[in-house]
Enzyme design. Structure first.
Site, mmCIF file in Angstrom:
data_model
loop_
_atom_site.group_PDB
_atom_site.id
_atom_site.type_symbol
_atom_site.label_atom_id
_atom_site.label_comp_id
_atom_site.label_asym_id
_atom_site.label_seq_id
_atom_site.Cartn_x
_atom_site.Cartn_y
_atom_site.Cartn_z
ATOM 1 C CB SER A 1 5.625 -6.014 -3.081
ATOM 2 O OG SER A 1 5.906 -4.875 -2.304
ATOM 3 C CD GLU B 1 -2.120 -3.909 -2.288
ATOM 4 O OE1 GLU B 1 -1.241 -4.267 -1.478
ATOM 5 O OE2 GLU B 1 -2.275 -4.456 -3.399
ATOM 6 C CG HIS C 1 1.528 -5.043 0.390
ATOM 7 N ND1 HIS C 1 1.363 -4.666 -0.917
ATOM 8 C CD2 HIS C 1 2.861 -5.306 0.537
ATOM 9 C CE1 HIS C 1 2.525 -4.693 -1.533
ATOM 10 N NE2 HIS C 1 3.449 -5.084 -0.680
#
Length: 535
Positions: free
Chosen positions: A227, A346, A449
């Site tokens: 990320s 995600e 995610h």
């Protein structure tokens, strides 16, 4: 088309995910991220350039927590590039995590873990048998959290150290206002706003200069992150000050297109300084440095609109002269091996956050109109509700997953593959354990995610991995570790992971799921990347 969704929800969602992980680690679930202090007779002592540290000797590995890699960035050192750590006498205790960098604990509760500006520290995990004479390859891990939250101590690297036989370093760096305020009075020399990025570079230099004492090989360093951590890795690929500090890179779920330019960041920072009572440019630097840290927890927001924006590194500066997406597209990056990938679902996590915050979702057309503006109709035509069983959450998440994560990663991989080996993956375990609140939404989070992190690090906050997931975790640890060791994820007795090749649109990617791992060649088509290339 405005790239709004990632900027809109990423800092809240990643912060909540991090806080849930921390909560799980604190809940006594048997997976504490840091082993308890060992008796003195089992401690390990290592000499660094600044002084000796005593860590913990655990079964199969040693861990050293809270080692300073830079001086405390306080007083006149606030909003300065990191200075060398202050040497100490005797043996420093490195058996417990250090302070977390200041962050807004209203969205990321610290669960009793204190924060403070004296936070520029790192943790070192080293396997048994690693010595100066028999050094191991090194992975330097940069945590995510939207450049606003998170810390090094969330990531228990015992599996990578013991099963993977590599040294792992996890790094704290300045976040939010203290890490990225780009006020020109603070940076008159043109290096506006990149203090957190400079911290990461200082940590990489510390690794270069000290890791041999821990049994790590300074010539075999891989920089890795997820990320915001992966966005940082994108920056290190193009930042001049990062050159030569690593030989390979790992990017997990990094929306590297989300960067602020210098004029925007400086304008926002001037307004920010005025909002905290430091509006006079002549005295702004002194005024800002005199403020207590808790007055600075609200971050300057550079990218996006209204309150739905991100802070982070600033391009067009001395430390980051070029936007990484532009540099990658023009093949102006070091020719180093790269392992890169995204998760199949995600954005379901971000949509779930929106659902939980608002106790529901707006109608699908309104969601698309709010997010994609004039392109909403085209997006709806490509992502019709009926394809997703009538689920607004799944349809919307699929569109934003493709537009904000999968296809940008595809462009990055294609650009990098022109000059060096690239190994691409997609994490596809649709039953990956998610923290409890995410199971309350009316659509599955799936391979959302951040959920692949639990397969690489011993992180709590979710139900334990089942046997099939534990096997997938072992496979991922082996692939990642082998890439760190050799620059190629060549693992005996596992499916061969081929290089992506110059034609990334049909190039091979390793699909990571329980059961049999597979190689796919339809990633770009499946995620509708030709459509997103026209937006």
């Amino acid at each position: 088309m405005p790239h709004r969704p990632t900027r809109r929800f990423v800092r809240v969602a990643t912060a909540l995910l991090a806080s849930l992980l921390i909560a799980g680690c604190a809940s006594g679930d048997g997976q504490s991220p840091v082993p308890p202090p060992a008796p003195a007779e089992r401690s390990a002592v290592v000499q660094t350039a600044s002084g000796a540290v005593r860590g913990v000797l655990a079964p199969g590995y040693r861990v050293f927590d809270g080692i300073p890699y830079a001086a405390a960035p306080v007083g006149p050192l606030r909003w300065q590039p990191p200075a060398s750590p202050v040497p100490w006498q005797g043996v420093r205790d490195a058996t417990r995590p250090a302070l977390r960098c200041p962050q807004d604990t209203k969205v990321d509760p610290d669960y009793g873990r204190p924060t403070g500006e004296d936070c520029l520290s790192l943790n070192v995990w080293t396997p048994d048998g690693a010595t100066k004479d028999k050094p191991r390859a090194v992975m330097v891990w940069i945590h995510g959290g939207g450049f606003l939250n998170g810390s090094a101590d969330i990531y228990d690297a015992r599996w990578l150290a013991t099963q993977g036989d590599i040294v792992v370093v996890t790094v704290n760096y300045r976040l939010g206002t203290l890490g990225f305020l780009a006020h020109p009075a603070l940076s008159p020399d043109g290096d506006a706003g990149n203090y957190g990025l400079a911290d990461q570079q200082a940590a990489l230099r510390w690794v270069r200069d000290n890791i041999a004492e821990f049994g790590g090989d300074p010539d075999k360093v891989t920089v890795a992150g997820e990320s915001a951590g992966a966005m940082s890795v994108c920056d290190h690929l193009v930042a001049p000050g990062s050159s030569g500090l690593f030989r390979a890179a790992i990017l997990q779920s990094g929306p590297c297109q989300t960067q602020a330019d210098r004029p925007t960041a400086q304008r926002v920072s001037l307004d920010y300084a005025a909002s905290v009572g430091c509006g006079d440019p002549a005295t702004a630097a002194q005024c800002l440095r005199a403020l207590p840290a808790d007055r600075l927890l609200r971050p300057p927001l550079y990218v996006g609109f209204d309150a739905d924006m991100l802070t982070g590194p600033v391009s067009g500066t001395d430390r980051l002269p070029e936007d990484p997406m532009a540099a990658i597209g023009l093949d102006r990056v070091p020719r180093v091996p790269v392992l890169i990938g995204t998760n199949a679902d995600e954005f379901t996590l971000f949509t779930a956050i929106k659902f939980l915050q608002n106790r529901g979702l707006p109608p699908y057309p309104k969601l698309l109109a709010d997010t994609f503006g004039a392109d909403a109709a085209a997006v709806e035509a490509n992502y019709p509700l009926q394809r997703y069983g009538g689920s607004t959450g799944l349809a919307y998440s699929a569109a934003v997953t493709d537009g904000e994560f999968a296809c940008p990663a595809d462009r990055i991989a294609a650009g990098l593959a022109h000059g060096a080996p690239v190994y691409a993956y997609e994490f596809n375990d649709r039953t990956a354990p998610a923290p409890d609140p995410f199971r309350e939404v009316p659509f599955p989070v799936g391979a959302g995610h951040g959920l692949e992190l639990r397969y690489l690090f011993d992180i709590g906050g979710a139900p334990p991995l089942d046997p099939a997931q534990r096997q997938l975790s072992d496979q991922m640890v082996e692939y990642w570790s082998q890439f760190v060791k050799s620059g190629a994820p060549d693992v005996t007795a596992e499916p061969q992971w081929p290089q992506l090749g110059a034609d990334a649109s049909t190039g091979p990617r390793l699909s990571l799921q329980t059961g049999k791992l597979t190689i796919t060649t339809d990633f770009a088509a499946r995620h509708q990347c030709p459509f997103w290339a026209t937006r």
